[in-house]
Design a protein around this motif. Structure first.
Motif, mmCIF file in Angstrom:
data_model
loop_
_atom_site.group_PDB
_atom_site.id
_atom_site.type_symbol
_atom_site.label_atom_id
_atom_site.label_comp_id
_atom_site.label_asym_id
_atom_site.label_seq_id
_atom_site.Cartn_x
_atom_site.Cartn_y
_atom_site.Cartn_z
ATOM 1 N N TRP A 37 -18.946 37.139 42.875
ATOM 2 C CA TRP A 37 -19.078 37.452 41.455
ATOM 3 C C TRP A 37 -20.437 38.060 41.114
ATOM 4 O O TRP A 37 -20.556 38.827 40.179
ATOM 5 C CB TRP A 37 -18.804 36.213 40.603
ATOM 6 C CG TRP A 37 -19.589 35.009 41.027
ATOM 7 C CD1 TRP A 37 -19.180 34.026 41.880
ATOM 8 C CD2 TRP A 37 -20.913 34.670 40.627
ATOM 9 N NE1 TRP A 37 -20.176 33.091 42.055
ATOM 10 C CE2 TRP A 37 -21.257 33.464 41.290
ATOM 11 C CE3 TRP A 37 -21.849 35.253 39.776
ATOM 12 C CZ2 TRP A 37 -22.487 32.839 41.123
ATOM 13 C CZ3 TRP A 37 -23.081 34.631 39.619
ATOM 14 C CH2 TRP A 37 -23.380 33.439 40.287
ATOM 15 N N TYR A 47 -18.629 36.817 25.151
ATOM 16 C CA TYR A 47 -17.451 36.959 25.993
ATOM 17 C C TYR A 47 -16.179 37.217 25.198
ATOM 18 O O TYR A 47 -15.355 38.038 25.589
ATOM 19 C CB TYR A 47 -17.269 35.730 26.889
ATOM 20 C CG TYR A 47 -18.423 35.527 27.840
ATOM 21 C CD1 TYR A 47 -18.786 36.517 28.741
ATOM 22 C CD2 TYR A 47 -19.157 34.356 27.835
ATOM 23 C CE1 TYR A 47 -19.847 36.352 29.611
ATOM 24 C CE2 TYR A 47 -20.223 34.179 28.703
ATOM 25 C CZ TYR A 47 -20.566 35.171 29.589
ATOM 26 O OH TYR A 47 -21.610 35.010 30.446
ATOM 27 N N SER A 54 -13.827 39.822 30.220
ATOM 28 C CA SER A 54 -14.051 38.390 30.439
ATOM 29 C C SER A 54 -12.826 37.733 31.058
ATOM 30 O O SER A 54 -12.937 36.891 31.958
ATOM 31 C CB SER A 54 -14.405 37.694 29.127
ATOM 32 O OG SER A 54 -15.622 38.185 28.619
ATOM 33 N N SER A 55 -11.642 38.114 30.598
ATOM 34 C CA SER A 55 -10.401 37.540 31.104
ATOM 35 C C SER A 55 -10.194 37.861 32.584
ATOM 36 O O SER A 55 -9.855 36.978 33.381
ATOM 37 C CB SER A 55 -9.218 38.066 30.284
ATOM 38 O OG SER A 55 -8.008 37.575 30.800
ATOM 39 N N ALA A 58 -12.783 35.855 34.608
ATOM 40 C CA ALA A 58 -12.434 34.432 34.627
ATOM 41 C C ALA A 58 -11.307 34.169 35.620
ATOM 42 O O ALA A 58 -11.355 33.192 36.383
ATOM 43 C CB ALA A 58 -12.041 33.964 33.227
ATOM 44 N N ASN A 59 -10.308 35.030 35.641
ATOM 45 C CA ASN A 59 -9.198 34.847 36.580
ATOM 46 C C ASN A 59 -9.657 34.950 38.027
ATOM 47 O O ASN A 59 -9.239 34.158 38.877
ATOM 48 C CB ASN A 59 -8.073 35.845 36.290
ATOM 49 C CG ASN A 59 -7.273 35.451 35.081
ATOM 50 O OD1 ASN A 59 -6.985 34.277 34.872
ATOM 51 N ND2 ASN A 59 -6.908 36.415 34.266
ATOM 52 N N MET A 61 -12.677 34.319 39.219
ATOM 53 C CA MET A 61 -13.506 33.154 39.538
ATOM 54 C C MET A 61 -12.662 31.892 39.698
ATOM 55 O O MET A 61 -12.886 31.098 40.623
ATOM 56 C CB MET A 61 -14.578 32.976 38.471
ATOM 57 C CG MET A 61 -15.621 34.070 38.490
ATOM 58 S SD MET A 61 -16.852 33.802 37.184
ATOM 59 C CE MET A 61 -17.112 35.463 36.629
ATOM 60 N N ILE A 62 -11.694 31.702 38.818
ATOM 61 C CA ILE A 62 -10.815 30.533 38.922
ATOM 62 C C ILE A 62 -10.032 30.582 40.229
ATOM 63 O O ILE A 62 -9.911 29.573 40.935
ATOM 64 C CB ILE A 62 -9.862 30.456 37.705
ATOM 65 C CG1 ILE A 62 -10.646 30.131 36.439
ATOM 66 C CG2 ILE A 62 -8.730 29.458 37.940
ATOM 67 C CD1 ILE A 62 -11.327 28.786 36.417
ATOM 68 N N GLY A 81 -19.967 27.757 32.918
ATOM 69 C CA GLY A 81 -18.915 28.372 33.722
ATOM 70 C C GLY A 81 -18.754 27.693 35.071
ATOM 71 O O GLY A 81 -17.634 27.446 35.528
ATOM 72 N N GLU A 85 -15.566 25.824 36.995
ATOM 73 C CA GLU A 85 -15.168 26.114 38.380
ATOM 74 C C GLU A 85 -15.143 24.839 39.216
ATOM 75 O O GLU A 85 -14.245 24.648 40.043
ATOM 76 C CB GLU A 85 -16.115 27.140 38.989
ATOM 77 C CG GLU A 85 -16.017 28.506 38.349
ATOM 78 C CD GLU A 85 -17.176 29.417 38.683
ATOM 79 O OE1 GLU A 85 -16.955 30.631 38.730
ATOM 80 O OE2 GLU A 85 -18.316 28.923 38.879
#
Length: 135
Positions: A37, A47, A54-55, A58-59, A61-62, A81, A85
């Motif tokens: 990242w 965000y 951002s979406s 986020a996906n 990273m998740i 954040g 995680e």
């Protein structure tokens, strides 16, 4: 020793070693960092005013925190954040009980009750990470 897929969370330059330096060393040892990242363009803030970018971030990273063999968190201040995680990584141990979740706390932040979860290894230095069998 089998090579591992690893996700690293936290601030980029928190404590004794930066995330970038650790990632390079882990890759040199044959492991795969599954979501870098920090190499991506800095996300615009706020965000929610930049929902689409951002979406997507986020996906990614998740998914990285969920799918890795080893999750490493550098603690520090203002890691909202990374705390999310961490929750994802711990939750994923329900279906992947062999997953390692490692907290490297160099004394710079508050502790969380989740650091005591049975799938979490809590250490206080990079040196303690480097002596783990998989390293």
């Amino acid at each position: 020793m089998s090579k591992k897929s690893i996700y690293i969370a936290g601030k980029l330059n928190e404590g004794e070693l930066s995330i970038v330096e650790l990632a390079k060393e882990l890759e040199h040892n044959g492991h795969k960092i599954i979501e870098k990242w920090w190499t991506k363009r800095k996300l615009p803030t706020p965000y929610m005013d930049n929902y689409n970018s951002s979406s997507v971030a986020a996906n990614h990273m998740i998914n990285g925190a969920y799918n890795c063999d080893i999750f490493i968190l550098f603690t520090g201040n203002n890691i909202l954040g990374a705390a999310v995680e961490l929750g994802v990584a711990i939750a994923s141990t329900i279906i992947n009980p062999d997953k390692s979740v490692i907290i490297i706390d160099q004394g710079s932040s508050r502790q969380s009750v989740f650091y005591a979860h049975h799938n979490v290894t809590y250490i206080d230095s990079i040196d303690n990470l480097k002596i783990m069998d998989w390293y």
